[in-house]
Structures are given as C-alpha cells and as structure tokens.
Design a protein around this motif. Structure first.
Motif, PDB file in Angstrom:
ATOM      1  N   UNK A   1      -5.622   1.663  26.239  1.00 50.20           N
ATOM      2  CA  UNK A   1      -5.984   3.010  25.806  1.00 50.20           C
ATOM      3  C   UNK A   1      -5.160   2.815  24.417  1.00 50.20           C
ATOM      4  N   UNK A   2      -5.697   3.248  23.497  1.00 54.22           N
ATOM      5  CA  UNK A   2      -5.410   3.385  22.141  1.00 54.22           C
ATOM      6  C   UNK A   2      -5.583   4.468  21.328  1.00 54.22           C
ATOM      7  N   UNK A   3      -4.645   5.116  20.611  1.00 53.20           N
ATOM      8  CA  UNK A   3      -4.915   6.447  19.920  1.00 53.20           C
ATOM      9  C   UNK A   3      -4.458   6.239  18.510  1.00 53.20           C
ATOM     10  N   UNK A   4      -4.946   7.180  17.781  1.00 48.30           N
ATOM     11  CA  UNK A   4      -4.713   7.270  16.304  1.00 48.30           C
ATOM     12  C   UNK A   4      -4.426   6.071  15.593  1.00 48.30           C
ATOM     13  N   UNK A   5      -3.396   5.730  14.824  1.00 49.67           N
ATOM     14  CA  UNK A   5      -3.457   4.289  14.196  1.00 49.67           C
ATOM     15  C   UNK A   5      -3.343   3.243  15.116  1.00 49.67           C
ATOM     16  N   UNK A   6      -2.705   3.157  16.016  1.00 51.46           N
ATOM     17  CA  UNK A   6      -2.866   2.016  17.046  1.00 51.46           C
ATOM     18  C   UNK A   6      -4.569   1.679  17.311  1.00 51.46           C
ATOM     19  N   UNK A   7      -5.410   2.674  17.393  1.00 52.16           N
ATOM     20  CA  UNK A   7      -6.789   2.265  17.391  1.00 52.16           C
ATOM     21  C   UNK A   7      -7.286   1.516  16.404  1.00 52.16           C
ATOM     22  N   UNK A   8      -6.633   1.762  15.137  1.00 53.37           N
ATOM     23  CA  UNK A   8      -7.163   1.132  13.872  1.00 53.37           C
ATOM     24  C   UNK A   8      -6.740  -0.143  13.870  1.00 53.37           C
ATOM     25  N   UNK A   9      -5.375  -0.314  14.620  1.00 54.13           N
ATOM     26  CA  UNK A   9      -4.983  -1.686  14.421  1.00 54.13           C
ATOM     27  C   UNK A   9      -5.569  -2.481  15.417  1.00 54.13           C
TER      28      UNK A   9
ATOM     29  N   UNK B   1     -12.878  -3.385   6.973  1.00 48.60           N
ATOM     30  CA  UNK B   1     -13.358  -2.015   7.462  1.00 48.60           C
ATOM     31  C   UNK B   1     -12.248  -1.347   8.303  1.00 48.60           C
ATOM     32  N   UNK B   2     -11.565  -2.009   8.959  1.00 48.97           N
ATOM     33  CA  UNK B   2     -10.351  -1.359   9.917  1.00 48.97           C
ATOM     34  C   UNK B   2      -9.157  -0.882   8.776  1.00 48.97           C
ATOM     35  N   UNK B   3      -9.063  -1.521   7.570  1.00 53.22           N
ATOM     36  CA  UNK B   3      -8.066  -0.859   6.649  1.00 53.22           C
ATOM     37  C   UNK B   3      -8.643   0.765   6.425  1.00 53.22           C
ATOM     38  N   UNK B   4      -9.795   0.670   6.031  1.00 51.28           N
ATOM     39  CA  UNK B   4     -10.195   2.127   5.668  1.00 51.28           C
ATOM     40  C   UNK B   4     -10.145   2.822   6.604  1.00 51.28           C
ATOM     41  N   UNK B   5     -10.520   2.634   7.981  1.00 48.94           N
ATOM     42  CA  UNK B   5     -10.084   3.510   9.350  1.00 48.94           C
ATOM     43  C   UNK B   5      -8.892   3.899   9.410  1.00 48.94           C
ATOM     44  N   UNK B   6      -7.740   2.767   9.147  1.00 49.88           N
ATOM     45  CA  UNK B   6      -6.343   3.068   9.206  1.00 49.88           C
ATOM     46  C   UNK B   6      -6.045   4.221   8.273  1.00 49.88           C
ATOM     47  N   UNK B   7      -6.572   4.018   7.034  1.00 49.52           N
ATOM     48  CA  UNK B   7      -6.038   5.046   5.957  1.00 49.52           C
ATOM     49  C   UNK B   7      -6.530   6.381   6.447  1.00 49.52           C
ATOM     50  N   UNK B   8      -7.837   6.463   6.871  1.00 46.98           N
ATOM     51  CA  UNK B   8      -8.320   7.537   7.206  1.00 46.98           C
ATOM     52  C   UNK B   8      -7.697   8.383   8.401  1.00 46.98           C
TER      53      UNK B   8
ATOM     54  N   UNK C   1      -5.430  11.903   8.588  1.00 45.09           N
ATOM     55  CA  UNK C   1      -5.244  13.052   9.439  1.00 45.09           C
ATOM     56  C   UNK C   1      -3.836  13.436  10.127  1.00 45.09           C
ATOM     57  N   UNK C   2      -3.247  12.321  10.139  1.00 41.67           N
ATOM     58  CA  UNK C   2      -1.878  12.624  11.115  1.00 41.67           C
ATOM     59  C   UNK C   2      -0.780  12.979  10.110  1.00 41.67           C
ATOM     60  N   UNK C   3      -1.082  12.811   8.668  1.00 38.67           N
ATOM     61  CA  UNK C   3       0.056  13.260   7.863  1.00 38.67           C
ATOM     62  C   UNK C   3       0.926  11.996   7.609  1.00 38.67           C
ATOM     63  N   UNK C   4       1.883  12.123   6.682  1.00 33.54           N
ATOM     64  CA  UNK C   4       2.741  11.223   6.212  1.00 33.54           C
ATOM     65  C   UNK C   4       3.802  10.751   7.064  1.00 33.54           C
ATOM     66  N   UNK C   5       4.085  11.397   8.353  1.00 33.81           N
ATOM     67  CA  UNK C   5       5.207  11.347   9.214  1.00 33.81           C
ATOM     68  C   UNK C   5       4.822  10.312  10.155  1.00 33.81           C
TER      69      UNK C   5
END
Length: 250
Positions: free
Chosen positions: A85-93, A229-236, A240-244
């Motif tokens: 299972x992957x969530x957030x930026x780990x999904x983009x990774x 394309x995964x870089x664009x997903x990561x930045x998106x 959403x999750x903010x700078x933290x």
C-alpha cells in the motif's frame, strides 16, 4: 516472447495497467525469466471477473499467459504475496520506479537483477518507517548497474586511487570521479556520498541529496530529455500535502 504453458506460474510485478476496450486491461508485467512482458487481461474489469483486485499496480502476482508477439493473452493470475500500500508522495515514488522500468527496459529481455531490485525497492518504500527517497537511490544504482551503465563509486576514473571521504570530486558521466580543483564546477559530489551509495549506507539525508544529483544526471543520459510523468505527479501531491512533507524523492 516465450509462451507460458500449462500450470507454469510465473512470478511477476504489475508495473503498469490501463483500460482496454470495454472490460479488459493492457498490462506491463516485470518478470524474472522473461523480463518486461506486455499482456492483455480480457474481461479483467468486468464485475464478475476472477481477477478483480489482483492486477493492481505495484503488486506481486503469479501469472500464466499464451501467445507470442508484442502482446500476450493472460490466462491466469493470482496474488503472489502480501499486497503493498502506498499513499501520498510514496505513491508517486512507486510510479517513478515503474516509469524507469518502462523507459529503460526493452520487452522480452530478461533482467533478473532489475526484477529483484524493483521488488526490494517497492517493499522498502511501503514501509512507513523508511526514508522515502532511500529506496529510490538504491534502485537507481542497481538499475544502472544491471543495464551495463554502472557508476564508478569507490575508485577514481583513472583507476589510480581509492575514493576518499572528505574529498570533493567532479563526476564525469560515463567515466567516473575526478578530484575537483578548489572552486571547480561541474557535477560535484563528496567522497562520503560516493562511498555511501557504493555501500548502500542511505541513512544520511544530506548524502542522499548528493546521490540524487548524481543518479539523476546519469539516468538522463539514457532516458533522454522527455520529462518523467511521475515527477509531475509528485509535485502535484506535494502541493496538496503542503510544505511540511518529505524532501523531493524523485
């Protein structure tokens, strides 16, 4: 493509999938024996399909198929291990790992080392207590090595000296590290980072940031300038999750 026959179940990872026609899927599978395999899973999206929930991205499966050519026809599929299972930026990774496989591996070319490295990276990435970018750096190094583009990390480019901690090097791609002159320019990286990557010591985030500059530059030689394309997903997802959130992983 070799034909999978009878009850010969083949371990695979679902690298990518997309809808095909009304109820089917087009799959990209990564296998140890046959490398990257394209396959059609007919009816896999149907409400009563026996494969619903099995052919998910980044998941280990056991599969059989028949046919030759660019696309095989899937004849069997079942779970090959614990679902990840992957969530957030780990999904983009995770998408980043798969995108590298799709961009750099040709079909029908067995790459057992890449198969092992991909699985190891996904399992590490799914562990919430692991640093998000550490599995990516290790995978990039292993991928480059498996494809014959390995990085020289423990010896200088001329082969005359060992890489030393505390020394700054200029890394010349497809050649190796050269001691950097004071105030020098180019792809600069510390001996500490080179040795840490060589020995898979990935606990220091500052060294991992140096490693990322090196592996990204090396990969660009082979994947070209077309953006991932995964870089664009990561930045998106970062927006959403903010700078933290965590530092950039890809």
């Amino acid at each position: 493509m070799p034909t999978s026959q009878g009850d010969q179940w083949i371990p695979a990872w679902v690298v990518h999938r997309r809808p095909y026609r009304d109820t089917s899927l087009l799959l990209e599978l990564l296998t140890e024996e046959h490398g990257r395999v394209g396959a059609v899973a007919r009816g896999a999206r149907g409400q009563k399909s026996r494969w619903r929930g099995v052919l998910e991205p980044f998941q280990p499966v056991l599969v059989t198929w028949r046919g030759r050519g660019e696309l095989a026809t899937l004849t069997g599929a079942e779970s090959g291990g614990r679902p990840l299972r992957f969530q957030g930026t780990r999904l983009a990774a995770a998408f980043y790992l798969s995108e590298l496989v799709l961009r750099l591996l040709r079909r029908e070319n067995p790459e057992p080392d890449v198969f092992a490295a991909y699985g190891d990276a996904l399992i590490s990435l799914a562990a919430a207590d692991a640093a998000e970018d550490a599995p990516l750096r290790h995978f990039e190094k292993r991928l480059l090595g498996a494809l014959g583009y390995g990085l020289l990390l423990d010896t200088t480019a001329d082969g005359q000296s060992r890489v030393e901690p505390g020394v700054t090097y200029r890394y010349e791609l497809e050649y190796g590290p050269v001691p950097a002159a004071p105030g020098g320019s180019g792809l600069l990286i510390s001996g500490d980072a080179l040795l840490a990557l060589d020995q898979a010591r990935l606990d220091d985030p500052a060294l991992r940031a140096e490693m990322q500059r090196l592996t990204s530059a090396a990969l660009r030689l082979y994947i070209g300038d077309r953006p991932l394309q995964s870089r664009a997903l990561y930045q998106s997802l970062r927006r959403r999750t903010g700078p933290g959130g965590e530092e950039s992983a890809t």
